[in-house]
Motif scaffolding. Structure first.
Motif, PDB file in Angstrom:
ATOM      1  N   ASN A 199       0.615   2.853  -7.847  1.00  0.00           N
ATOM      2  CA  ASN A 199      -0.056   1.758  -8.551  1.00  0.00           C
ATOM      3  C   ASN A 199       0.368   1.749 -10.019  1.00  0.00           C
ATOM      4  OD1 ASN A 199      -1.631   3.575 -10.026  1.00  0.00           O
ATOM      5  ND2 ASN A 199      -3.405   3.386  -8.683  1.00  0.00           N
ATOM      6  N   ALA A 200      -0.185   0.786 -10.744  1.00  0.00           N
ATOM      7  CA  ALA A 200       0.239   0.606 -12.139  1.00  0.00           C
ATOM      8  C   ALA A 200      -0.752   1.214 -13.121  1.00  0.00           C
ATOM      9  CB  ALA A 200       0.433  -0.877 -12.430  1.00  0.00           C
ATOM     10  N   CYS A 201      -1.592   2.120 -12.633  1.00  0.00           N
ATOM     11  CA  CYS A 201      -2.506   2.918 -13.475  1.00  0.00           C
ATOM     12  C   CYS A 201      -3.700   2.134 -14.030  1.00  0.00           C
ATOM     13  CB  CYS A 201      -1.789   3.551 -14.669  1.00  0.00           C
ATOM     14  SG  CYS A 201      -0.332   4.495 -14.304  1.00  0.00           S
ATOM     15  N   VAL A 202      -3.906   0.913 -13.611  1.00  0.00           N
ATOM     16  CA  VAL A 202      -4.963   0.109 -14.233  1.00  0.00           C
ATOM     17  C   VAL A 202      -6.340   0.560 -13.744  1.00  0.00           C
ATOM     18  CG1 VAL A 202      -5.961  -2.195 -14.380  1.00  0.00           C
ATOM     19  CG2 VAL A 202      -3.507  -1.875 -14.621  1.00  0.00           C
ATOM     20  N   LYS A 255       1.375   9.756 -14.868  1.00  0.00           N
ATOM     21  CA  LYS A 255       0.307   9.035 -14.173  1.00  0.00           C
ATOM     22  C   LYS A 255      -0.588  10.057 -13.465  1.00  0.00           C
ATOM     23  CE  LYS A 255       1.522   5.632 -11.400  1.00  0.00           C
ATOM     24  NZ  LYS A 255       2.034   4.980 -10.161  1.00  0.00           N
ATOM     25  N   GLN A 256      -1.883   9.933 -13.667  1.00  0.00           N
ATOM     26  CA  GLN A 256      -2.799  10.887 -13.039  1.00  0.00           C
ATOM     27  C   GLN A 256      -3.178  10.401 -11.643  1.00  0.00           C
ATOM     28  OE1 GLN A 256      -3.579  14.050 -14.890  1.00  0.00           O
ATOM     29  NE2 GLN A 256      -1.613  13.052 -15.301  1.00  0.00           N
ATOM     30  N   SER A 257      -2.159  10.353 -10.806  1.00  0.00           N
ATOM     31  CA  SER A 257      -2.385   9.978  -9.413  1.00  0.00           C
ATOM     32  C   SER A 257      -3.022  11.150  -8.688  1.00  0.00           C
ATOM     33  CB  SER A 257      -1.053   9.622  -8.757  1.00  0.00           C
ATOM     34  OG  SER A 257      -0.315  10.811  -8.533  1.00  0.00           O
ATOM     35  N   MET A 258      -3.402  10.909  -7.454  1.00  0.00           N
ATOM     36  CA  MET A 258      -3.979  11.995  -6.661  1.00  0.00           C
ATOM     37  C   MET A 258      -2.969  13.115  -6.431  1.00  0.00           C
ATOM     38  SD  MET A 258      -7.099  11.042  -6.277  1.00  0.00           S
ATOM     39  CE  MET A 258      -6.867  10.477  -7.966  1.00  0.00           C
ATOM     40  N   CYS A 272       6.210   2.555 -13.008  1.00  0.00           N
ATOM     41  CA  CYS A 272       4.954   2.939 -12.337  1.00  0.00           C
ATOM     42  C   CYS A 272       5.000   2.691 -10.826  1.00  0.00           C
ATOM     43  CB  CYS A 272       3.790   2.149 -12.906  1.00  0.00           C
ATOM     44  SG  CYS A 272       3.383   2.542 -14.600  1.00  0.00           S
ATOM     45  N   LEU A 273       5.527   1.545 -10.425  1.00  0.00           N
ATOM     46  CA  LEU A 273       5.465   1.179  -9.005  1.00  0.00           C
ATOM     47  C   LEU A 273       6.406   2.009  -8.143  1.00  0.00           C
ATOM     48  CD1 LEU A 273       5.189  -2.740  -9.111  1.00  0.00           C
ATOM     49  CD2 LEU A 273       3.414  -1.003  -9.373  1.00  0.00           C
ATOM     50  N   SER A 274       7.261   2.782  -8.781  1.00  0.00           N
ATOM     51  CA  SER A 274       8.148   3.680  -8.033  1.00  0.00           C
ATOM     52  C   SER A 274       7.642   5.114  -8.071  1.00  0.00           C
ATOM     53  CB  SER A 274       9.568   3.624  -8.617  1.00  0.00           C
ATOM     54  OG  SER A 274      10.115   2.334  -8.451  1.00  0.00           O
ATOM     55  N   GLY A 275       6.430   5.315  -8.574  1.00  0.00           N
ATOM     56  CA  GLY A 275       5.895   6.666  -8.741  1.00  0.00           C
ATOM     57  C   GLY A 275       6.302   7.208 -10.104  1.00  0.00           C
ATOM     58  N   CYS A 276       5.432   8.026 -10.675  1.00  0.00           N
ATOM     59  CA  CYS A 276       5.716   8.543 -12.023  1.00  0.00           C
ATOM     60  C   CYS A 276       6.465   9.867 -11.897  1.00  0.00           C
ATOM     61  CB  CYS A 276       4.418   8.740 -12.792  1.00  0.00           C
ATOM     62  SG  CYS A 276       4.687   9.107 -14.528  1.00  0.00           S
ATOM     63  N   GLN A 332       0.857  -1.184   0.000  1.00  0.00           N
ATOM     64  CA  GLN A 332       0.000   0.000   0.000  1.00  0.00           C
ATOM     65  C   GLN A 332       0.889   1.228   0.000  1.00  0.00           C
ATOM     66  OE1 GLN A 332      -2.232  -1.051   3.755  1.00  0.00           O
ATOM     67  NE2 GLN A 332      -3.957  -0.307   2.550  1.00  0.00           N
ATOM     68  N   GLY A 333       0.475   2.247  -0.711  1.00  0.00           N
ATOM     69  CA  GLY A 333       1.203   3.499  -0.638  1.00  0.00           C
ATOM     70  C   GLY A 333       1.059   4.106   0.743  1.00  0.00           C
ATOM     71  N   ALA A 334       2.102   4.787   1.214  1.00  0.00           N
ATOM     72  CA  ALA A 334       2.054   5.476   2.503  1.00  0.00           C
ATOM     73  C   ALA A 334       2.771   6.810   2.326  1.00  0.00           C
ATOM     74  CB  ALA A 334       2.692   4.640   3.604  1.00  0.00           C
ATOM     75  N   CYS A 335       2.136   7.671   1.568  1.00  0.00           N
ATOM     76  CA  CYS A 335       2.715   8.975   1.243  1.00  0.00           C
ATOM     77  C   CYS A 335       1.554   9.860   0.797  1.00  0.00           C
ATOM     78  CB  CYS A 335       3.734   8.838   0.117  1.00  0.00           C
ATOM     79  SG  CYS A 335       3.070   8.076  -1.380  1.00  0.00           S
ATOM     80  N   VAL A 336       1.798  11.126   0.631  1.00  0.00           N
ATOM     81  CA  VAL A 336       0.734  11.996   0.132  1.00  0.00           C
ATOM     82  C   VAL A 336       0.337  11.509  -1.268  1.00  0.00           C
ATOM     83  CG1 VAL A 336       0.136  14.336  -0.602  1.00  0.00           C
ATOM     84  CG2 VAL A 336       1.418  13.978   1.522  1.00  0.00           C
ATOM     85  N   GLY A 337      -0.933  11.193  -1.420  1.00  0.00           N
ATOM     86  CA  GLY A 337      -1.426  10.580  -2.664  1.00  0.00           C
ATOM     87  C   GLY A 337      -1.695   9.096  -2.505  1.00  0.00           C
ATOM     88  N   GLY A 338      -1.154   8.493  -1.444  1.00  0.00           N
ATOM     89  CA  GLY A 338      -1.436   7.094  -1.125  1.00  0.00           C
ATOM     90  C   GLY A 338      -1.073   6.130  -2.235  1.00  0.00           C
ATOM     91  N   SER A 339      -1.843   5.055  -2.324  1.00  0.00           N
ATOM     92  CA  SER A 339      -1.520   4.000  -3.296  1.00  0.00           C
ATOM     93  C   SER A 339      -1.650   4.481  -4.735  1.00  0.00           C
ATOM     94  CB  SER A 339      -2.441   2.796  -3.087  1.00  0.00           C
ATOM     95  OG  SER A 339      -2.180   2.198  -1.835  1.00  0.00           O
ATOM     96  N   THR A 340      -2.371   5.575  -4.943  1.00  0.00           N
ATOM     97  CA  THR A 340      -2.498   6.045  -6.334  1.00  0.00           C
ATOM     98  C   THR A 340      -1.159   6.501  -6.897  1.00  0.00           C
ATOM     99  OG1 THR A 340      -2.944   8.394  -5.870  1.00  0.00           O
ATOM    100  CG2 THR A 340      -4.825   6.872  -5.772  1.00  0.00           C
ATOM    101  N   VAL A 341      -0.215   6.827  -5.997  1.00  0.00           N
ATOM    102  CA  VAL A 341       1.114   7.262  -6.440  1.00  0.00           C
ATOM    103  C   VAL A 341       1.920   6.085  -6.989  1.00  0.00           C
ATOM    104  CG1 VAL A 341       3.317   8.251  -5.645  1.00  0.00           C
ATOM    105  CG2 VAL A 341       1.149   9.197  -4.825  1.00  0.00           C
TER     106      VAL A 341
END
Lengths: 512, 210
Positions: free
Chosen positions: A107-110, A200-203, A191-195, A96-105
């Protein structure tokens, strides 16, 4: 309503290093716990409607430019427990992501909409009669538009995806390009290291900057320790702001009549249990599911370079419906660190030979429709993810594994590596049955990863069997909401980010 | 059970010629492993010449036993002779292991320490010497045997392998031999796109519902 102040890059975030007082008290209309899919979307949707919003994130704020594109370092910097979060027996890595933006930062964009048959299950079994496909469609459409969610274009299907697509076509299996939330993908495979370059249109680059444009305030390094309630109504939260050296910087209280929990399906129930709230049903922390997945790697006769190109290109939905198997196969890229964890090709020379040939490896991710058999709880002050693959789900896992092996072989693979603790290599269709049926459903036998924790504060119409109603509000505590994947009453088979975005949009709209 | 009591019990069992099967049933399944965890770890069942060799100054996050265990694991698990791969002796594998272990909470780290000690000492029952003293081939056989063993054995074999593998392959010097690209955005000169533009809120605000 105050002036909208959108910024083109970065986020205004208060971090521990910015805090000079030992105690902070804030007042807001809504305090949101967590800044991932649920927190960011509710934050924006409420802020743009004029609500005074405070978002508290336990993890750090890491701007995109600081992403390193080195997966082991990213695990340490951006993931829960520095990438070490596991179930109780340690055989399931729960990422699970644990940063500002969480797992959306990370994930693999699916992007998938919630399958219709899942919504039908929820209507039938949990009384969620409002959550029909028709009701949800406008919410899906809105988030898809906001997050540039589109089918992968041909150039976004990397070599590994092309191989898998050809194999699926050969077998006559339905195969489709993924939809992803991305603008002008640069095909870095990280992707899994953050874009790093914010494609990636993460939060982190969408709903959070939009929320702050409307005045929402974000605090990083701020772990909520208690939800406050009086006379059956939410009234805020207590939190601790902790520096990156592990030392507490300040205590914080946020007074708000609305509290939204969006810390993820592990942290949200833990917080409720710690607060002693919203658990008249006894269901808080129960019914945890997580799509335990396997990464099935295979050696191809030609170079694949699984780390090059878009990480995820195509998927096979031939078996998506539970009547057809209840699993999905996703073509998946991987870097070196990930590949070391996927297979047991043997110890010493065999392993190094496996890695020396890493450029010939391609991979498939299996996702299954697991039962909600897990529990999240505290035990002697430590969080426990008590989840083992259910015996009822093991046949489904084996079917998915067999299908992955068949697909790899049809795609031209010479050897398929079973992700087990002992060496199992499939070289032909004739090997599949023995290699897979010989597996035991025992801890530490399969190498499983979960990217999709869910279900631990399920919604439903019946207060005796669910934690929140269809609007995300606690049956017990007015003004207390859940807006993350904890809500999902069953596992949904597919990647859940769009489901959470859509439900969070709906929850915010009905709150406002 | 204290650490010394645990060690005495194991030593006594060893002297009585307990079988491997009985050792595993008793120690690993029967709960002594858990008791040892509670007691904070095993004492050493058999001395090793390495016990007198100090760990490097930088290894302040590892016990001496742990340092030698991971250095032995490095040699056994990461052979590169006859390949183009970077020799593990040129990669800070054990240093990287220490780095990863440094992220663990105190309670988990204590459990891991106990498990590592169990893995090291367990080899006495199979091979008459601790893991740190096994030759490479025997060390690999030991890993394979534990990979086929019970839950605790599989867990420990997997954990040690994963720590060692990741600690080698995360190092940039290992990448060229397998054509791994590593970070590319800066190398490719990719532009930062920044934040997404705000959605068209005029239409959103006109809607009573979505």
């Amino acid at each position: 309503m105050s002036e909208v102040q959108w910024r083109s890059s970065g986020l205004p975030v208060t971090q521990a290093k910015d805090v000079t007082q030992s105690s902070l008290t804030l007042d807001a209309d809504v305090v949101i716990v967590g800044s991932g899919a649920g927190g960011a979307v509710t934050g924006y949707e409420l802020a743009r409607r004029g609500k005074k919003v405070v978002i508290l994130e336990a993890g750090p704020y890491v701007p995109s430019q600081e992403f390193t594109e080195r997966f082991p370092e990213s695990l340490e910097a951006l993931y829960q427990d520095h990438g070490g979060q596991t179930n109780k027996s340690g055989d399931l890595l729960v990422l699970q992501g644990a940063c500002v933006g969480g797992s959306t930062v990370v994930n693999a964009c699916v992007c998938f909409r919630t399958p219709d048959f899942i919504l039908e299950d929820w209507q039938r079994d949990f009384g969620l009669s409002d959550l029909t496909s028709e009701e949800m469609a406008p919410y899906f459409e809105r988030v898809e538009k906001n997050l540039s969610i589109e089918d992968n274009k041909e150039h976004e299907i990397a070599r590994h995806g092309q191989l898998i697509r050809a194999g699926a076509n050969k077998l006559g299996w339905s195969v489709k390009p993924f939809k992803r939330n991305i603008r002008d993908c640069a095909l870095t495979g990280h992707c899994l290291s953050g874009c790093k370059t914010e494609r990636k249109q993460s939060m982190l680059v969408s709903y959070l900057p939009w929320a702050t444009a409307h005045g929402a305030r974000i605090y990083a390094d701020s772990r909520v320790t208690e939800v406050l309630a009086e006379n059956g109504r939410a009234r805020g939260v207590r939190a601790e702001i902790t520096g990156h050296d592990g030392n507490k910087v300040a205590d914080m209280t946020v007074n708000a009549e609305r509290v939204i929990l969006a810390a993820g399906a592990v942290q949200t129930p833990l917080l409720l249990l710690k607060s002693g709230l919203a658990n008249r049903s006894g269901q808080v922390g129960k019914n945890f599911a997580c799509h335990p997945s396997l990464y099935v790697s295979a050696r191809y006769p030609e170079p694949v370079h699984a780390w090059r190109g878009a990480m995820l290109g195509v998927y096979v939905d031939e078996f998506l419906h539970p009547d057809q198997g209840g699993f999905v196969l996703e073509d998946g890229g991987a870097g070196l660190a990930e590949l070391t964890m996927t297979a047991e090709p043997g110890t010493g020379e065999p392993f190094m030979a496996f890695m020396e040939d890493a450029k010939y490896l391609g991979g498939l991710v299996t996702l299954i429709h697991d039962h909600n058999v897990g529990t999240i709880r505290w035990e002697d002050g430590r969080k426990v993810i008590d989840y083992q693959l259910a015996n009822a789900d093991f046949p489904s896992m084996k079917r998915a594994l067999k299908a992955a092996a068949r697909l790899h072989l049809a795609s031209g693979a010479e050897q398929v590596y079973v992700p087990s603790s002992d060496k199992r290599v499939i070289r032909s269709e004739a090997d599949i049955e023995q290699a897979v049926e010989g597996l035991e459903n025992a801890p530490q036998h399969l190498r499983m990863v979960s990217y999709h924790p869910q279900g631990s504060c399920r919604m439903g119409a019946d207060p005796d069997t669910s934690v929140v109603n269809a609007d995300g509000e606690s049956h017990d505590v007015k003004g207390l909401y859940v807006a993350d994947a904890s809500l999902l009453p069953t596992s949904i088979i597919v990647n859940p980010q769009v489901t959470v975005y859509a439900l969070a949009t709906r929850i915010a709209e009905r709150m406002a | 059970m204290t650490q010394q009591q645990t060690a005495r019990r194991l030593s006594a069992a060893l002297q009585q010629g307990v079988t491997r099967r009985r050792f595993l049933k008793w120690t690993l399944v029967g709960g002594a492993g858990v008791a040892a965890a509670a007691a904070g770890g095993f004492a050493l069942l058999r001395l090793s010449p390495l016990d007198d060799q100090p760990e490097p100054d930088w290894a302040d996050g590892l016990s001496r036993q742990e340092y030698h265990l991971f250095d032995r694991a490095r040699v056994a698990l990461l052979p590169t002779v006859g390949t183009d791969l970077t020799p593990s002796s040129q990669v800070p594998v054990v240093h990287n292991v220490q780095h990863i272990l440094g992220f663990m909470g105190a309670a988990t780290r204590k459990d891991v320490a106990t498990g590592l000690s169990l893995f090291d000492n367990g080899a006495v029952f199979f091979h008459g010497k601790r893991f740190v003293d096994l030759d490479e081939a025997t060390a690999r056989d030991y890993f394979d045997a534990w990979g086929r063993g019970n839950v605790i054995q599989r867990t420990l074999a997997t954990v040690i392998k994963q720590l060692t593998y990741t600690s080698y392959w995360r190092d940039e010097s290992t990448w060229a031999a397998v054509e791994f690209d590593g970070p590319v955005s800066e190398q490719w000169g990719l532009a930062y796109l920044g934040n997404a533009p705000l959605p068209d809120e005029t239409s959103l605000n006109q809607e009573s519902t979505v």
